[in-house]
Design a protein around this motif. Structure first.
Motif, PDB file in Angstrom:
ATOM      1  N   MET A   1       0.844  -1.189   0.000  1.00 59.76           N
ATOM      2  CA  MET A   1       0.000   0.000   0.000  1.00 59.76           C
ATOM      3  C   MET A   1       0.882   1.242   0.000  1.00 59.76           C
ATOM      4  N   ALA A   2       0.557   2.208  -0.833  1.00 56.39           N
ATOM      5  CA  ALA A   2       1.366   3.414  -0.955  1.00 56.39           C
ATOM      6  C   ALA A   2       1.170   4.310   0.257  1.00 56.39           C
ATOM      7  N   THR A   3       2.249   4.958   0.623  1.00 60.20           N
ATOM      8  CA  THR A   3       2.184   5.905   1.730  1.00 60.20           C
ATOM      9  C   THR A   3       1.700   7.250   1.205  1.00 60.20           C
ATOM     10  N   MET A   4       1.064   8.021   2.043  1.00 60.36           N
ATOM     11  CA  MET A   4       0.543   9.320   1.607  1.00 60.36           C
ATOM     12  C   MET A   4       1.404  10.459   2.137  1.00 60.36           C
ATOM     13  N   ASP A   5       2.643  10.171   2.496  1.00 61.78           N
ATOM     14  CA  ASP A   5       3.550  11.194   2.977  1.00 61.78           C
ATOM     15  C   ASP A   5       3.849  12.194   1.871  1.00 61.78           C
ATOM     16  N   LYS A   6       4.134  13.424   2.287  1.00 65.79           N
ATOM     17  CA  LYS A   6       4.548  14.444   1.331  1.00 65.79           C
ATOM     18  C   LYS A   6       5.918  14.086   0.782  1.00 65.79           C
ATOM     19  N   VAL A   7       6.167  14.495  -0.452  1.00 67.20           N
ATOM     20  CA  VAL A   7       7.459  14.259  -1.094  1.00 67.20           C
ATOM     21  C   VAL A   7       8.128  15.620  -1.254  1.00 67.20           C
ATOM     22  N   PRO A   8       9.119  15.931  -0.391  1.00 67.23           N
ATOM     23  CA  PRO A   8       9.770  17.243  -0.517  1.00 67.23           C
ATOM     24  C   PRO A   8      10.636  17.309  -1.761  1.00 67.23           C
ATOM     25  N   MET A   9      10.595  18.461  -2.432  1.00 68.88           N
ATOM     26  CA  MET A   9      11.431  18.674  -3.612  1.00 68.88           C
ATOM     27  C   MET A   9      11.558  20.169  -3.869  1.00 68.88           C
ATOM     28  N   LEU A  10      12.572  20.527  -4.616  1.00 70.68           N
ATOM     29  CA  LEU A  10      12.756  21.908  -5.024  1.00 70.68           C
ATOM     30  C   LEU A  10      11.866  22.173  -6.234  1.00 70.68           C
ATOM     31  N   ALA A  11      11.611  23.448  -6.528  1.00 70.79           N
ATOM     32  CA  ALA A  11      10.748  23.810  -7.658  1.00 70.79           C
ATOM     33  C   ALA A  11      11.282  23.243  -8.972  1.00 70.79           C
ATOM     34  N   GLU A  12      12.601  23.275  -9.169  1.00 74.23           N
ATOM     35  CA  GLU A  12      13.158  22.762 -10.432  1.00 74.23           C
ATOM     36  C   GLU A  12      12.939  21.253 -10.564  1.00 74.23           C
ATOM     37  N   GLY A  13      12.969  20.535  -9.457  1.00 77.77           N
ATOM     38  CA  GLY A  13      12.692  19.101  -9.487  1.00 77.77           C
ATOM     39  C   GLY A  13      11.243  18.826  -9.845  1.00 77.77           C
ATOM     40  N   TYR A  14      10.338  19.652  -9.309  1.00 77.29           N
ATOM     41  CA  TYR A  14       8.914  19.526  -9.613  1.00 77.29           C
ATOM     42  C   TYR A  14       8.678  19.781 -11.104  1.00 77.29           C
ATOM     43  N   GLU A  15       9.316  20.828 -11.628  1.00 78.12           N
ATOM     44  CA  GLU A  15       9.157  21.160 -13.050  1.00 78.12           C
ATOM     45  C   GLU A  15       9.693  20.038 -13.938  1.00 78.12           C
ATOM     46  N   ARG A  16      10.818  19.436 -13.543  1.00 83.86           N
ATOM     47  CA  ARG A  16      11.393  18.341 -14.318  1.00 83.86           C
ATOM     48  C   ARG A  16      10.447  17.144 -14.325  1.00 83.86           C
ATOM     49  N   LEU A  17       9.847  16.848 -13.157  1.00 82.64           N
ATOM     50  CA  LEU A  17       8.914  15.720 -13.082  1.00 82.64           C
ATOM     51  C   LEU A  17       7.677  15.960 -13.937  1.00 82.64           C
ATOM     52  N   THR A  18       7.115  17.163 -13.864  1.00 86.86           N
ATOM     53  CA  THR A  18       5.910  17.439 -14.655  1.00 86.86           C
ATOM     54  C   THR A  18       6.224  17.412 -16.153  1.00 86.86           C
ATOM     55  N   ALA A  19       7.417  17.839 -16.544  1.00 86.69           N
ATOM     56  CA  ALA A  19       7.809  17.773 -17.963  1.00 86.69           C
ATOM     57  C   ALA A  19       7.955  16.320 -18.405  1.00 86.69           C
ATOM     58  N   GLU A  20       8.544  15.483 -17.560  1.00 92.63           N
ATOM     59  CA  GLU A  20       8.687  14.062 -17.887  1.00 92.63           C
ATOM     60  C   GLU A  20       7.313  13.398 -17.992  1.00 92.63           C
ATOM     61  N   LEU A  21       6.400  13.785 -17.092  1.00 88.30           N
ATOM     62  CA  LEU A  21       5.036  13.243 -17.116  1.00 88.30           C
ATOM     63  C   LEU A  21       4.339  13.624 -18.426  1.00 88.30           C
TER      64      LEU A  21
END
Length: 158
Positions: A1-21
């Motif tokens: 079962m997946a955990t619902m914890d927050k995943v801390p990241m910097l803004a550039e990491g978030y942007e990279r993930l959304t671009a990959e998605l």
């Protein structure tokens, strides 16, 4: 079962993930086309193109699911808004090794880590040992090559 914890990241990491998605989602229709084209060739049991396309589809869907999970739980942290005298996520820390040689690391999210660029994951043994320490503190960390000792020389939020 997946955990619902927050995943801390910097803004550039978030942007990279959304671009990959976005890239992976754009690949979906191309995979479906490849499957349809391979299916048109007849017998699926010996159709390498069909099996390769189905395997790629499974990989892409799994990656999309993983990234969507991280993005939905993302806690974006801007290090420039942080302050204080303790090492926390996002801090850039200058350590002195046993030979008083300075080493500089920024504590970042798991997807942003790149040790060659001085960016280490907050889950790494060194980052876990650093978090909560202050300038002047000594750090002892066990790594695959043995025990390492560091002295906290400087903490920056840049």
């Amino acid at each position: 079962m997946a955990t619902m914890d927050k995943v801390p990241m910097l803004a550039e990491g978030y942007e990279r993930l959304t671009a990959e998605l976005k890239t992976l989602r754009e690949e979906r229709p191309k995979i479906v086309e490849a499957i349809e084209e391979a299916r048109a060739h007849g017998d699926l049991s010996e159709n390498a193109e069909y099996h390769a396309a189905k395997e790629r589809q499974g990989q892409v869907e799994a990656m999309i699911g993983d990234i969507e999970g991280m993005v939905s739980r993302a806690q974006i942290i801007d290090p420039t808004t942080l302050s204080g005298n303790k090492i926390v996520f996002g801090a850039t820390v200058t350590l002195l090794d046993e030979n008083d040689k300075p080493i500089r690391y920024q504590i970042v999210g798991q997807t942003e880590a790149d040790a060659a660029k001085g960016r280490i994951s907050y889950t790494s043994p060194l980052a876990r040992a650093m978090i909560g320490k202050q300038v002047g503190d000594d750090i002892e960390v066990t790594v695959p090559s043995g025990e390492k000792f560091y002295h906290v020389d400087k903490i920056e939020f840049i």
